[in-house]
Scaffold this motif. Sequence first.
Motif, short mmCIF file in Angstrom:
data_model
loop_
_atom_site.label_atom_id
_atom_site.label_comp_id
_atom_site.label_asym_id
_atom_site.label_seq_id
_atom_site.Cartn_x
_atom_site.Cartn_y
_atom_site.Cartn_z
N HIS A 135 0.87 -1.18 0.00
CA HIS A 135 0.00 0.00 0.00
C HIS A 135 0.90 1.23 0.00
O HIS A 135 1.74 1.40 0.89
CB HIS A 135 -0.89 -0.01 1.25
N THR A 140 -2.57 5.76 -1.79
CA THR A 140 -3.24 4.49 -1.45
C THR A 140 -3.23 3.47 -2.58
O THR A 140 -4.04 2.56 -2.62
CB THR A 140 -4.70 4.72 -1.00
N ILE A 142 -2.37 0.21 -4.63
CA ILE A 142 -2.11 -1.16 -4.21
C ILE A 142 -1.26 -1.85 -5.27
O ILE A 142 -1.57 -1.80 -6.46
CB ILE A 142 -3.42 -1.94 -3.99
N LEU A 158 -6.59 1.95 -2.88
CA LEU A 158 -7.46 1.50 -1.81
C LEU A 158 -8.61 2.48 -1.57
O LEU A 158 -9.72 2.08 -1.21
CB LEU A 158 -6.64 1.34 -0.52
N MET A 182 -7.11 -1.85 5.32
CA MET A 182 -5.74 -2.35 5.24
C MET A 182 -5.55 -3.64 6.04
O MET A 182 -4.51 -4.27 5.93
CB MET A 182 -4.77 -1.28 5.73
#
Length: 386
Positions: A135, A140, A142, A158, A182
């Motif tokens: 992350h 954010t 991924i 994310l 997360m």
Amino acid sequence: MSPCSKLRRLTCGDDDAGDGKMFPNWASLHQDLVELIGCRVLAGDLHDYVPFRAVCSHWSASTARPRGRGVLDPRFHPRRWMMLPEGHGLHPGHPDLRGFVRFFNLDTGAFARAHLPLLADHVVVDVVDGLLVLHRNDDTAIRLLHPFSGDVAEFLPLASLLPQMEPQPSYYSERTKRSMLMRVRASVTVTSSGAITPRKLYAYQLSSFDIGKVYIYQLDPPCADAGDGQPRLPLPVKIAECPKDKLCFILHFVECCSELLLVSYNDVSFSKLLVYRVADLVSGKIEPVTDIGDHTLFIGDRSLCVSLSPNKGSRTSGFPSMSPNSIICMHNLTDPYSEMFYRFEQYDLSTGIWTPASDGDVFRRPPPSPHRLIHHIFTSCHYDYW
């Protein structure tokens, strides 16, 4: 498999020793045969496959190159390698580590070190098949990273999942919601065309006390909607149910020898652990497993299975601090007069006896120094230690 230096000598086909004996010219092996041998080496471990390809240019050209395929080809996934925290607050990505991270093979006990610059601005969310789910702090994003080949697969940020979360209390900030996301457990599969999709997941649910049952659900991967072609997540499917007195307090799912197991306490006294095969529960058989062979299960936020089989050329295991056919976890105590309600202990499935897994208070503070391998593996299962 002989050492690389010896294998290189064997490819020359000359009388290097001067004793009149001719070595076979291994470099002349047919390409199909080299490829077949390479596949068998790769089925064992990626770290054996790399020196195999380095024997000579012919062997290298006759076998698949890992770099560029590390994520997209499941054969190259480092399934039995786990990332190890260094201890003393040196989490993966800590500046003092200069981008290097240690890895540990759960079957052989071997160690390896990899340079992972991405950890400077990424955190590890999960590990699946040895691949790191990362992350990125800034946006954010991924990513799926192969720690040894350096191959990366990109996924949606994310933050794109936040609107899809169920309504949360108004006092939940966006940061809190991201923190909840997360802690997800990742599971992926790669198709023959190289597409990376989620794999089937399993979850359990406790019914109300009056019903007194435990339900196990299977979550299938997203599928394309017939209308707009966008991926849709199918509803969970109940695949098994069993009386709550058989699974009083469930700890975790864990994979062992290609089988999915479920670990649970037997009653409210937390005195005994039970292990069930999910396949047995699906078929209606509610009989606990009493023997998992030369394996130890570590139960935590993540759970994993460590093989204690003797090392090659040795009759003894490389893990003297662990016992086969056992489970290591934070044992939930019910004695209100005890100093702690949780202890770091090891449960023997054969005898039903709990014993301390190490000295010191692992629950309230970091493991005591010097750290043993059992501490590193256990703290790898608990994200709070990271």
